[in-house]
Design a protein around this motif. Structure first.
Motif, PDB file in Angstrom:
ATOM      1  N   ALA A 277       0.818  -1.210   0.000  1.00 50.29           N
ATOM      2  CA  ALA A 277       0.000   0.000   0.000  1.00 50.29           C
ATOM      3  C   ALA A 277       0.852   1.261   0.000  1.00 50.29           C
ATOM      4  CB  ALA A 277      -0.934  -0.007   1.208  1.00 50.29           C
ATOM      5  N   CYS A 278       1.971   1.238   0.731  1.00 45.34           N
ATOM      6  CA  CYS A 278       2.771   2.448   0.898  1.00 45.34           C
ATOM      7  C   CYS A 278       3.300   3.009  -0.412  1.00 45.34           C
ATOM      8  CB  CYS A 278       3.926   2.197   1.857  1.00 45.34           C
ATOM      9  SG  CYS A 278       5.194   1.082   1.214  1.00 45.34           S
ATOM     10  N   LEU A 279       3.380   2.177  -1.447  1.00 50.52           N
ATOM     11  CA  LEU A 279       3.925   2.619  -2.729  1.00 50.52           C
ATOM     12  C   LEU A 279       2.910   3.361  -3.592  1.00 50.52           C
ATOM     13  CD1 LEU A 279       5.909  -0.616  -3.694  1.00 50.52           C
ATOM     14  CD2 LEU A 279       6.806   1.459  -2.613  1.00 50.52           C
ATOM     15  N   TYR A 280       1.627   3.371  -3.166  1.00 57.57           N
ATOM     16  CA  TYR A 280       0.558   3.911  -4.008  1.00 57.57           C
ATOM     17  C   TYR A 280      -0.307   4.969  -3.320  1.00 57.57           C
ATOM     18  CZ  TYR A 280       1.644  -0.480  -6.433  1.00 57.57           C
ATOM     19  OH  TYR A 280       2.284  -1.523  -7.070  1.00 57.57           O
ATOM     20  N   ILE A 281      -0.360   4.968  -1.999  1.00 60.75           N
ATOM     21  CA  ILE A 281      -1.277   5.849  -1.275  1.00 60.75           C
ATOM     22  C   ILE A 281      -0.586   7.171  -0.920  1.00 60.75           C
ATOM     23  CG2 ILE A 281      -2.581   3.870  -0.382  1.00 60.75           C
ATOM     24  CD1 ILE A 281      -1.046   4.377   2.322  1.00 60.75           C
ATOM     25  N   ASP A 282      -1.201   7.918  -0.013  1.00 62.07           N
ATOM     26  CA  ASP A 282      -0.627   9.186   0.449  1.00 62.07           C
ATOM     27  C   ASP A 282       0.468   8.896   1.469  1.00 62.07           C
ATOM     28  OD1 ASP A 282      -0.086  11.788   1.050  1.00 62.07           O
ATOM     29  OD2 ASP A 282      -1.964  12.153   2.128  1.00 62.07           O
ATOM     30  N   SER A 283       1.617   8.481   0.968  1.00 68.27           N
ATOM     31  CA  SER A 283       2.745   8.039   1.786  1.00 68.27           C
ATOM     32  C   SER A 283       4.014   8.651   1.225  1.00 68.27           C
ATOM     33  CB  SER A 283       2.823   6.506   1.732  1.00 68.27           C
ATOM     34  OG  SER A 283       4.139   6.027   1.919  1.00 68.27           O
TER      35      SER A 283
ATOM     36  N   VAL B  45       8.178   5.929  10.612  1.00 69.42           N
ATOM     37  CA  VAL B  45       7.823   7.276  11.037  1.00 69.42           C
ATOM     38  C   VAL B  45       7.444   8.114   9.815  1.00 69.42           C
ATOM     39  CG1 VAL B  45       9.268   7.183  13.095  1.00 69.42           C
ATOM     40  CG2 VAL B  45      10.228   8.049  10.953  1.00 69.42           C
ATOM     41  N   ASP B  46       6.664   9.156  10.057  1.00 71.17           N
ATOM     42  CA  ASP B  46       6.274  10.116   9.008  1.00 71.17           C
ATOM     43  C   ASP B  46       5.533   9.447   7.859  1.00 71.17           C
ATOM     44  OD1 ASP B  46       7.546  12.177  10.444  1.00 71.17           O
ATOM     45  OD2 ASP B  46       9.471  11.684   9.519  1.00 71.17           O
ATOM     46  N   ASN B  47       4.744   8.443   8.172  1.00 66.27           N
ATOM     47  CA  ASN B  47       3.922   7.735   7.211  1.00 66.27           C
ATOM     48  C   ASN B  47       2.579   7.414   7.872  1.00 66.27           C
ATOM     49  OD1 ASN B  47       4.921   7.378   4.624  1.00 66.27           O
ATOM     50  ND2 ASN B  47       6.097   5.547   5.113  1.00 66.27           N
ATOM     51  N   PRO B  48       1.576   7.030   7.112  1.00 66.99           N
ATOM     52  CA  PRO B  48       0.361   6.517   7.747  1.00 66.99           C
ATOM     53  C   PRO B  48       0.695   5.279   8.580  1.00 66.99           C
ATOM     54  CG  PRO B  48       0.005   6.911   5.400  1.00 66.99           C
ATOM     55  CD  PRO B  48       1.488   7.037   5.642  1.00 66.99           C
ATOM     56  N   THR B  49      -0.100   5.011   9.596  1.00 66.31           N
ATOM     57  CA  THR B  49       0.064   3.772  10.347  1.00 66.31           C
ATOM     58  C   THR B  49      -0.357   2.601   9.462  1.00 66.31           C
ATOM     59  OG1 THR B  49      -2.195   3.789  11.218  1.00 66.31           O
ATOM     60  CG2 THR B  49      -0.500   4.974  12.503  1.00 66.31           C
ATOM     61  N   PRO B  50      -0.002   1.375   9.844  1.00 67.48           N
ATOM     62  CA  PRO B  50      -0.433   0.231   9.039  1.00 67.48           C
ATOM     63  C   PRO B  50      -1.947   0.190   8.804  1.00 67.48           C
ATOM     64  CG  PRO B  50       1.277  -0.464  10.541  1.00 67.48           C
ATOM     65  CD  PRO B  50       0.947   0.961  10.905  1.00 67.48           C
ATOM     66  N   VAL B  51      -2.734   0.430   9.835  1.00 70.53           N
ATOM     67  CA  VAL B  51      -4.194   0.383   9.669  1.00 70.53           C
ATOM     68  C   VAL B  51      -4.671   1.491   8.735  1.00 70.53           C
ATOM     69  CG1 VAL B  51      -6.413   0.683  10.841  1.00 70.53           C
ATOM     70  CG2 VAL B  51      -4.665  -0.801  11.835  1.00 70.53           C
ATOM     71  N   GLU B  52      -4.151   2.695   8.921  1.00 67.83           N
ATOM     72  CA  GLU B  52      -4.560   3.795   8.042  1.00 67.83           C
ATOM     73  C   GLU B  52      -4.118   3.532   6.614  1.00 67.83           C
ATOM     74  OE1 GLU B  52      -6.049   7.155   6.327  1.00 67.83           O
ATOM     75  OE2 GLU B  52      -6.590   6.152   8.204  1.00 67.83           O
ATOM     76  N   GLY B  53      -2.944   2.925   6.447  1.00 71.20           N
ATOM     77  CA  GLY B  53      -2.490   2.583   5.109  1.00 71.20           C
ATOM     78  C   GLY B  53      -3.405   1.585   4.430  1.00 71.20           C
ATOM     79  N   MET B  54      -3.861   0.594   5.183  1.00 67.82           N
ATOM     80  CA  MET B  54      -4.800  -0.381   4.622  1.00 67.82           C
ATOM     81  C   MET B  54      -6.130   0.299   4.265  1.00 67.82           C
ATOM     82  SD  MET B  54      -3.377  -3.372   4.321  1.00 67.82           S
ATOM     83  CE  MET B  54      -4.738  -4.535   4.230  1.00 67.82           C
ATOM     84  N   ARG B  55      -6.571   1.198   5.127  1.00 66.21           N
ATOM     85  CA  ARG B  55      -7.835   1.923   4.850  1.00 66.21           C
ATOM     86  C   ARG B  55      -7.711   2.736   3.557  1.00 66.21           C
ATOM     87  NH1 ARG B  55      -8.168   4.226   9.357  1.00 66.21           N
ATOM     88  NH2 ARG B  55      -9.712   2.890  10.361  1.00 66.21           N
TER      89      ARG B  55
END
Length: 312
Positions: A232-238, A269-279
């Protein structure tokens, strides 16, 4: 196109989906790519906090990954303290130099202590070192001793004997084999041999990031039986965003929804949390036209089958 533009595009699409719809799909989901701490790398949540956040979201399971140690021996302790939350917890071993590299004795011990997944080398794979050109997003808080790059094949392209022994151990425990950060050419050799030796659970992480996959490689390895996990981190607001939303759709469709899953690959750090990333990933998939049933397959059913949980 700059990553900042991709992030903005992802934000705009994510904002078109109602939170309630995403939250409903998050219930029962599994995240098999959680980078919580402690770690040699900066982390915003520890394993306990990640589990508590997942429980609050109604998630079913987490799998903790660290590049330099295995969380697996600690899972029974965590389960004693957090088991009442109803989140299944797993971990495994990444075969970097910091845990002994391609060492069957270490793998054997970890599997017998409950490791669910064995990753081939990641940050210390020869492919990762070559591909990063001295720059890596896997930066540690502390300076680790320089380590040689690890490959699973010899100079003739044949799989190393110690890797074959590791595959036999994985097959004997019915554990999951992940390709780690190996080059796609190594992964083909590894997975074809793994299948011959009875490994039933194959996982590919972020195939289009640093592993030199083509779309045909994704399709071919999915046909071989691998589950293809998109990070997810490669595509979302991260801050790790390097792909456009449309590329997420293309990467998923290359394997097919039935052979795809999504893991957060978050905890830094400075990224969405795992749960927020999944959301956010759920919202982005819906905005890209995937149906709720298709998203449910990728975040709930497919990862559940991989870890051996019944599909609810």
């Amino acid at each position: 196109m700059a990553s900042g533009t991709y992030r903005q595009e992802a934000r705009e699409l994510i904002d078109t989906i109602d939170d309630e719809v995403a939250n409903a799909l998050l219930k029962g989901a599994l995240d098999l790519h959680v980078h919580s701490g402690p770690s040699t790398m900066p982390r915003q949540v520890d394993h306990f906090q990640a589990t508590e956040e997942a429980a609050a979201a109604g998630m079913r399971a987490l799998l903790f990954k660290d590049h330099h140690y295995s969380v697996a021996p600690f899972i029974p302790i965590m389960d004693r303290v957090l088991g009442h939350l109803g989140v299944a917890m797993y971990s495994g071993l990444v075969l970097n130099n910091t845990v002994g590299g391609l060492n069957p004795f270490v793998v054997d011990a970890q599997l017998k202590m409950g490791a669910k997944l064995i990753w081939m080398p990641t940050a210390q794979s020869a492919n990762h070192i070559r591909s990063s050109h001295g720059k890596t997003r896997l930066a540690s808080n502390v300076k680790l001793k320089p380590a040689p790059g690890i490959t699973v094949i010899d100079a003739y392209g044949n799989l190393l004997d110690e890797v074959k022994e590791i595959l036999d151990l994985i097959a004997g425990s019915d554990a999951i084999l992940s390709s780690g950060h190996l080059h796609v050419s190594e992964i083909w050799t590894l997975f074809e041999e793994a299948k011959k030796r009875g490994v039933k659970r194959l996982l590919i992480n972020h195939p289009m990031y640093g592993l030199h996959f083509t779309y045909d490689d994704i399709a071919g390895l999915a046909d071989l039986g691998a589950l293809v996990e998109q990070s997810a981190c490669l595509y979302i607001d991260s801050r790790f965003n390097v792909f456009s939303p449309q590329e997420l759709k293309e990467h998923i469709l290359a394997a097919g929804v039935e052979r795809s899953s999504i893991g957060s690959d978050l905890g830094q750090v400075d990224n969405p949390t795992p749960v927020e990333g999944m959301r956010q990933a759920i919202k982005l998939c819906l905005a890209l036209g995937f149906t709720e049933d298709e998203v449910r397959l990728m975040v709930r059913d497919n990862p559940a089958r991989l870890v051996g949980l019944p599909v609810e």
